[in-house]
Design a protein around this motif. Structure first.
Motif, short mmCIF file in Angstrom:
data_model
loop_
_atom_site.label_atom_id
_atom_site.label_comp_id
_atom_site.label_asym_id
_atom_site.label_seq_id
_atom_site.Cartn_x
_atom_site.Cartn_y
_atom_site.Cartn_z
N TYR A 37 55.51 25.63 68.46
CA TYR A 37 54.88 25.59 69.78
C TYR A 37 55.18 26.88 70.54
N ASN A 38 54.27 27.21 71.46
CA ASN A 38 54.48 28.31 72.40
C ASN A 38 54.42 27.75 73.82
N PRO A 39 55.17 28.37 74.75
CA PRO A 39 55.04 27.95 76.15
C PRO A 39 53.60 28.12 76.62
N LYS A 40 53.13 27.18 77.41
CA LYS A 40 51.76 27.28 77.91
C LYS A 40 51.61 28.49 78.82
N ASN A 41 52.71 28.84 79.51
CA ASN A 41 52.71 30.03 80.38
C ASN A 41 53.78 30.99 79.87
N PRO A 58 55.55 22.88 80.02
CA PRO A 58 54.43 22.59 79.10
C PRO A 58 54.38 23.58 77.93
N TYR A 59 54.12 23.03 76.74
CA TYR A 59 53.97 23.83 75.52
C TYR A 59 52.63 23.50 74.88
N VAL A 60 52.16 24.43 74.07
CA VAL A 60 50.94 24.20 73.29
C VAL A 60 51.25 24.49 71.82
N PRO A 61 50.62 23.76 70.90
CA PRO A 61 50.88 24.00 69.47
C PRO A 61 50.44 25.40 69.05
N ILE A 62 51.20 25.97 68.14
CA ILE A 62 50.80 27.24 67.54
C ILE A 62 49.74 26.94 66.48
N THR A 88 41.37 28.69 53.25
CA THR A 88 42.27 28.89 54.38
C THR A 88 41.55 28.51 55.67
N GLY A 89 42.34 28.22 56.69
CA GLY A 89 41.78 27.90 58.00
C GLY A 89 42.88 27.60 58.99
N LYS A 90 42.53 27.57 60.24
CA LYS A 90 43.49 27.26 61.28
C LYS A 90 43.94 25.80 61.17
N PHE A 91 45.21 25.57 61.47
CA PHE A 91 45.70 24.19 61.49
C PHE A 91 44.84 23.35 62.42
N GLY A 92 44.47 22.19 61.93
CA GLY A 92 43.65 21.28 62.73
C GLY A 92 42.17 21.42 62.49
N THR A 93 41.75 22.47 61.74
CA THR A 93 40.32 22.62 61.46
C THR A 93 39.98 21.91 60.15
N LYS A 129 50.23 21.25 58.66
CA LYS A 129 51.51 21.75 58.16
C LYS A 129 51.95 20.98 56.93
N GLU A 130 51.55 19.70 56.87
CA GLU A 130 51.96 18.85 55.76
C GLU A 130 51.30 19.29 54.45
#
Length: 231
Positions: A37-41, A58-62, A88-93, A129-130
């Motif tokens: 995760y990265n900080p949202k700000n 607040p955090y958002v997933p990397i 290959t592709g972005k996580f969640g796609t 990630k799994e």
């Protein structure tokens, strides 16, 4: 926090007291690192408004790049890898890769599908990630073709696999499935009544099985008479 909910396993550091004023906490504190995760700000410092209460950050997933591996394996060649696909592709796609085209290509080259370990499995509808770098196997084996003069004759030089431009060719040995032999029955002991020799022209045939991938002969049946001409 993610979407207003605590992130499991995320660190929860305690406030540090201001050494100049123990009733207060240090201002402009950095936020903890949370794996994945990265900080949202990003870069924003935290100064708790109420030191007696938790401060939500607040955090958002990397959204990183995911990858899966599909190996096409030759069961008849010590599990040699025929080809490898690495979508290959972005996580969640969504993962849109299918094995259909590659299996068809290999079938045109003389292979036969044994098991599609990618299509038959679950857990690869999207990059996660799994399943990152998970290896799937599509198992193929060598197909065969059987030549004989009756049901499936062939001509030397023609491709064994018509849909493969690099197909091995039919050889003279592949069509060595028919031959003629002459048998003579010679009669004796009846004097003038002794019959003339009985000459028989016998056609012998057999079947020859060839590996469609390598072009090598795998087996052949025993010679059997298929036609006898009496003279």
């Amino acid at each position: 926090m993610k979407d207003g909910k605590p992130i499991p396993g995320a660190p929860t550091p305690e406030y540090k007291n201001d050494p100049k004023n123990p009733t207060k906490v240090l201002p402009n504190e950095g936020v903890p690192e949370v794996p994945g995760y990265n900080p949202k700000n990003p870069g924003k410092k935290i100064t708790p408004e109420n030191p007696t209460k938790d401060t939500d950050v607040p955090y958002v997933p990397i959204i990183g790049d995911g990858r899966i591996v599909i190996n096409y394996v030759d069961q008849d060649d010590n599990d040699a890898i025929l080809d490898t696909a690495t979508p290959t592709g972005k996580f969640g796609t969504k993962i849109t890769y299918t094995t259909t085209a590659e299996i068809k290509k290999l079938e045109n080259e003389g292979y036969v599908l044994v098991k599609d370990g990618y299509t038959d499995s679950t857990g690869h509808s999207e990059f996660t990630k799994e399943n990152d770098n998970h290896v799937y196997e599509v198992i193929m084996k060598h197909g065969t073709v059987t030549y004989n003069p009756h049901d499936n004759p062939a001509k030397p030089g023609e491709p064994i696999n018509p849909n493969d431009p690099n197909s091995p060719k039919v050889t003279d040995n592949d069509v060595d499935y028919s031959k003629s032999v002459k048998e003579t029955i010679h009669y004796v002991g009846a004097g003038d009544q002794t019959p003339s020799d009985n000459v028989q022209n016998v056609t012998l045939t057999r079947s020859i099985t060839v590996d469609r991938v390598t072009g090598n002969i795998i087996s052949s049946t025993k010679w059997q008479p298929s036609q006898i001409d009496y003279k």
